[in-house]
Every structure is written in structure tokens, then in C-alpha cells.
Design an enzyme around this catalytic site. Structure first.
Site, PDB file in Angstrom:
ATOM      1  N   ARG A   1      -2.489  -2.068  -3.498  1.00  0.00           N
ATOM      2  CA  ARG A   1      -3.703  -1.304  -3.289  1.00  0.00           C
ATOM      3  C   ARG A   1      -3.628  -0.064  -4.177  1.00  0.00           C
ATOM      4  O   ARG A   1      -2.639   0.672  -4.141  1.00  0.00           O
ATOM      5  CB  ARG A   1      -3.808  -0.877  -1.820  1.00  0.00           C
ATOM      6  CG  ARG A   1      -5.022  -0.039  -1.552  1.00  0.00           C
ATOM      7  CD  ARG A   1      -5.104   0.373  -0.103  1.00  0.00           C
ATOM      8  NE  ARG A   1      -6.333   1.115   0.122  1.00  0.00           N
ATOM      9  CZ  ARG A   1      -6.626   1.731   1.250  1.00  0.00           C
ATOM     10  NH1 ARG A   1      -5.785   1.688   2.258  1.00  0.00           N
ATOM     11  NH2 ARG A   1      -7.757   2.390   1.386  1.00  0.00           N
TER      12      ARG A   1
ATOM     13  N   ARG B   1     -11.934  15.159   8.076  1.00  0.00           N
ATOM     14  CA  ARG B   1     -12.700  15.591   6.894  1.00  0.00           C
ATOM     15  C   ARG B   1     -14.120  16.000   7.290  1.00  0.00           C
ATOM     16  O   ARG B   1     -14.722  15.389   8.170  1.00  0.00           O
ATOM     17  CB  ARG B   1     -12.801  14.444   5.873  1.00  0.00           C
ATOM     18  CG  ARG B   1     -11.485  14.019   5.270  1.00  0.00           C
ATOM     19  CD  ARG B   1     -11.743  13.036   4.121  1.00  0.00           C
ATOM     20  NE  ARG B   1     -10.514  12.423   3.663  1.00  0.00           N
ATOM     21  CZ  ARG B   1     -10.250  11.106   3.726  1.00  0.00           C
ATOM     22  NH1 ARG B   1     -11.151  10.276   4.230  1.00  0.00           N
ATOM     23  NH2 ARG B   1      -9.113  10.635   3.279  1.00  0.00           N
TER      24      ARG B   1
ATOM     25  N   GLU C   1      -8.261  -5.734   4.789  1.00  0.00           N
ATOM     26  CA  GLU C   1      -8.089  -5.361   3.380  1.00  0.00           C
ATOM     27  C   GLU C   1      -6.894  -6.091   2.768  1.00  0.00           C
ATOM     28  O   GLU C   1      -6.931  -6.473   1.599  1.00  0.00           O
ATOM     29  CB  GLU C   1      -7.890  -3.839   3.280  1.00  0.00           C
ATOM     30  CG  GLU C   1      -9.161  -3.078   3.621  1.00  0.00           C
ATOM     31  CD  GLU C   1      -8.928  -1.603   3.912  1.00  0.00           C
ATOM     32  OE1 GLU C   1      -8.548  -1.286   5.058  1.00  0.00           O
ATOM     33  OE2 GLU C   1      -9.115  -0.780   3.012  1.00  0.00           O
TER      34      GLU C   1
ATOM     35  N   HIS D   1     -12.792   2.714   0.238  1.00  0.00           N
ATOM     36  CA  HIS D   1     -12.764   1.621   1.229  1.00  0.00           C
ATOM     37  C   HIS D   1     -13.427   0.377   0.644  1.00  0.00           C
ATOM     38  O   HIS D   1     -13.927  -0.479   1.380  1.00  0.00           O
ATOM     39  CB  HIS D   1     -13.533   1.983   2.519  1.00  0.00           C
ATOM     40  CG  HIS D   1     -12.944   3.086   3.324  1.00  0.00           C
ATOM     41  ND1 HIS D   1     -13.721   4.019   3.966  1.00  0.00           N
ATOM     42  CD2 HIS D   1     -11.654   3.400   3.613  1.00  0.00           C
ATOM     43  CE1 HIS D   1     -12.938   4.871   4.612  1.00  0.00           C
ATOM     44  NE2 HIS D   1     -11.684   4.514   4.403  1.00  0.00           N
TER      45      HIS D   1
ATOM     46  N   ASN E   1       0.878  -1.174   0.000  1.00  0.00           N
ATOM     47  CA  ASN E   1       0.000   0.000   0.000  1.00  0.00           C
ATOM     48  C   ASN E   1       0.916   1.224   0.000  1.00  0.00           C
ATOM     49  O   ASN E   1       1.441   1.617   1.038  1.00  0.00           O
ATOM     50  CB  ASN E   1      -0.887  -0.029   1.248  1.00  0.00           C
ATOM     51  CG  ASN E   1      -1.866   1.124   1.289  1.00  0.00           C
ATOM     52  OD1 ASN E   1      -1.867   1.987   0.415  1.00  0.00           O
ATOM     53  ND2 ASN E   1      -2.704   1.153   2.307  1.00  0.00           N
TER      54      ASN E   1
END
Ligand code: ADP
Length: 395
Positions: free
Chosen positions: A90, A238, A381, A179, A7
Site C-alpha cells: 500500500r 482531524r 483493501e 482511501h 502496509n
């Protein structure tokens, strides 16, 4: 089989070497401060961590340092890097180009490049990780797994923005969602645990970044993030959904340019901006316990917005059979799960307070008489990426 999962971010690179069948992790770690100085942290289960400062002017040196430590006589777990069967990467944004994972070739790289305008921060970094692996391990197959892919089954009424049509047609402006690998993993696990696929499922991935998805028959029907990860519920830093005119108002008032404004919306807002305390939910819970009203309000706001999304997804799906909590907050904070579920009794959600105390473990946390089954499913993941990679290379 041994799959290396990568990743790659702009200045960091996380890795896991794992068995895609058992989920066993042989080693994992991360490179930080790529392009500055460089630091490697390497962990092997049951052994002391290895931390070293290693010069990493680019992602190539970072990947090389990962391969070096994996075959190191003292800290490594491999005799040679040839034992790595494939690398799974990823990739943040697959745009409309990718609805599933794929083996990386020149066409795939060109398509990921075409998606850079949609994922300007992440896709270039993901590509640097891919190119570095290709250069150092030219004979090892590489696979791309996209954060957006799982959401590509959304119907048009969910993914279209009510903008003039040409922005969709010419510019691919639409909801994509993120996601996706996590939402797909917990969906698969939820269907396995329930023993059937035709369930109305609402997934809450609540971490530093948070998103929800509405799923039926294993396929995504809607999701809270949008063209970018900025949309949806408020997050660590955020804003989540916000009236676009707030942006215009603040830019006019303070003379911000677009980058400055987006930095505020992405990095200075959310529960951190509201509370002025932290983006970490543990800090917020502690501050709220000590009487900090803004921290308490930030937590209340977060729970309220997640609950509203759950309600809207129950409306979208025509009901809800299973509600899943996952990611850092969803897996660890029973307090937050309770705040969110408080008020969903009308929908048939009833938590079992004892079972809800559990952390980081797969479990049913709803009461025996709850109409909706509430599940805690730790996301994985990396395992999903490793499984996709193994499946694609064995075809
Ligand atoms: P990311 O989006 O970075 O992958 P994670 O899914 O790892 O994030 O979630 C990180 C967040 O999980 C942290 O911000 C932290 O607030 C939260 N978290 C972790 N453990 C707990 C806990 N015990 N209670 C509340 N929040 C927690």
C-alpha cells in the site's frame, strides 16, 4: 496463489498473507514500535495469537521477523518464503504519477520519491517497506497500490482548487483524495450486487479517517479528501474542511508554528477535539448516552457533515441510485447510519430499521420502497491489493 500484502507506516507495519482469488487469509499481523524496541503480533485463523518482542531497529528487521514467523515450524503457515508469489504494497500518495497499480522497478521508486512532498509522513515509510522487501526477497515481484489512484478519473472541475493556476501547473497542487483502494473495492462490490455499472453511487468510508466519493459508471467523479487526508468531513482527530483563516488566527494568537498548527488540525481536532472524550465513536456513543452534551454534539456534527456531503454529491451526480456505508463506523454503527440518513428522505433514502441493525456483513439495509438502495459493504483493501498484485504479475 499466495500474496503478501504490506502496509508500512513510520513505526508500524501491517501484513496479510492471502489468496487473491478466494480472499482466504492464511496469516496476518503487525509489527509495532519499529525504530524503538519492536513487537510482533501474528495471527493465524483458528490458532492462538503469537506475540513477541523482537528488536526492530528498522523496517528490514520488521520484514525479516514477518518472514521468519511465516515459516516458523510452530506458528508459521509456509514451508519456505519461496511460496510467496509476490508482495503488494500500500502506498499513500501517487500524486499525478499513478492512476493505477504497477510492478515496482527503479522508475516507480523514483516516482514515489517525487511524491514525498505531497505525502511527507507516509511515502517515506512506504518506501522503507518496499526497499526492505526488495533487499530480503530480491527475486519476488513487488507491486505498488496507491491510495490516490482510484480518484484520478475526477474531472478538472472537481480536482482543481480555485488558486492561482501556477500552483497547479508548477507544484501539482490539486485534490487527490485517499482511501482510494477502499472506494474502488466497495464500488466494484456495489456494481456486482446491483448487477450493473452505470449507477450513481455515493460511498461513505467512515472510520477513524473518513472520506466520501461520488462515482458514476464505476469511475470516481469527486471525493472529499484533498491534497492531503485532512480535508472533507470531521474525523476521529482531524478537522476536515475548515476556513483557512482559522489557521492564521490561531497561529497569530498562540504563536504556533506550522507543524504545531498542523498537529492540532490532524491529531487534536475532529470528534475527539470537540468532545474532549475520545476519537472512538463507541466511546462517544456511550458518553452521549450518559448525558455528555459535547459528545452528543460531536456525533451530531459528524452526521450532519456526512449528510451534507451526500447531498452535495447527489447534486454533483444529478441523483443517487446507491448509497454505500463502509469502514469501522460505517460497518458497525447502525446508530450513526441512521443519524446520517435521517433527513435524506427527500433524496429517496429510506432505511429499514430492522435491516440496519446488521454489523460487518454485506447487506441491503434500505426499505423495500426506498428509491435509493442503501448497502453495507465491509471494505477489504488488502484483498484489492492482493488482486491487483496477482493480476499484474500474471501479465
Ligand atoms: P481506520 O481509519 O483506522 O482504518 P477503521 O475503519 O478501523 O479505522 O475504523 C475505526 C473506528 O471504527 C473506531 O474509531 C471506532 O470508533 C469505530 N467503530 C468500530 N466499531 C464500532 C461500533 N460498534 N460502533 C461505533 N463505532 C465503531
Amino acid at each position: 496463489m499466495k500474496i503478501l500484502v504490506i502496509n508500512a507506516g513510520s513505526s508500524s507495519l501491517k501484513y496479510q498473507l492471502m489468496d487473491p482469488n478466494t480472499g482466504d487469509v492464511f496469516a496476518k499481523g503487525q509489527c509495532e514500535r519499529i525504530g524503538l524496541d519492536g513487537k510482533l503480533t501474528h495471527k493465524v485463523p483458528g490458532r492462538d495469537n503469537y506475540v513477541a518482542e523482537i528488536a526492530m531497529p528498522s523496517h528490514s528487521e520488521a520484514i525479516q521477523s514477518v518472514l521468519d514467523i511465516l515459516v516458523d515450524a510452530q506458528y508459521g503457515v509456509l514451508a519456505t518464503t519461496d511460496e510467496i508469489d509476490a508482495v503488494g504494497h500500500r502506498v499513500l500518495h501517487g500524486g499525478m504519477e499513478f492512476s493505477e497499480s504497477c510492478i515496482i522497478d527503479d522508475d516507480v521508486i523514483a516516482a514515489v520519491e517525487r511524491c514525498i512532498p505531497l505525502g511527507p509522513l507516509h511515502n517515506p515509510a512506504n518506501l522503507m517497506g518496499i526497499r526492505a522487501c526488495q533487499a530480503i526477497m530480491p527475486n519476488t515481484p513487488q507491486v505498488a497500490v496507491f491510495d490516490t489512484a482510484f480518484h484520478m478519473t475526477m474531472p478538472a472541475k472537481a480536482y482543481m482548487y480555485a488558486l492561482p493556476w501556477e500552483y497547479y501547473e508548477k507544484d501539482n497542487v490539486r485534490r487527490y483524495g485517499f482511501h482510494g483502494t477502499s472506494h474502488r473495492y466497495v464500488t466494484l462490490r456495489a456494481c456486482e450486487l446491483m448487477g450493473r455499472k452505470d449507477i450513481k453511487l455515493i460511498n461513505c468510508h467512515l472510520g477513524n479517517g473518513s472520506s466520501l466519493s461520488a462515482v458514476y459508471d464505476g469511475k470516481c467523479q469527486d471525493t472529499s479528501m484533498g491534497l492531503s487526508p485532512l480535508a472533507g468531513v470531521p474525523m476521529g482527530t482531524r478537522t476536515g474542511d475548515i476556513d483557512a483563516c482559522v489557521v492564521q488566527y490561531l497561529m497569530n494568537r498562540y504563536g504556533y508554528n506550522v507543524d504545531e498548527m498542523l498537529n492540532i488540525l490532524n491529531k487534536k481536532s475532529g470528534v475527539a477535539g470537540m468532545s474532549g472524550v475520545s476519537s472512538d465513536f463507541r466511546d462517544l456513543e456511550n458518553a452521549a448516552d450518559e448525558g455528555n452534551e459535547r459528545a452528543a454534539l460531536a456525533l451530531e456534527k459528524f452526521a450532519y457533515e456526512v449528510r451534507k456531503y451526500i447531498g452535495s454529491y447527489a447534486a454533483a451526480l444529478g441523483g443517487c441510485d446507491v448509497l454505500v456505508f463502509t469502514a469501522g463506523v460505517g460497518e458497525n454503527s447502525g446508530e450513526m447510519r441512521e443519524r446520517i440518513c435521517n433527513g435524506l428522505e427527500y433524496l429517496g433514502v429510506k432505511l429499514d430499521p430492522e435491516k440496519n441493525k446488521i454489523r460487518g456483513q454485506e447487506a441491503v439495509i434500505s426499505a423495500a420502497d426506498s428509491k435509493v438502495t442503501v448497502l453495507l459493504i465491509p471494505t477489504n483493501e488488502e484483498l484489492m491489493i492482493a488482486k491487483d498484485t496477482a493480476e499484474l504479475i500474471s501479465k
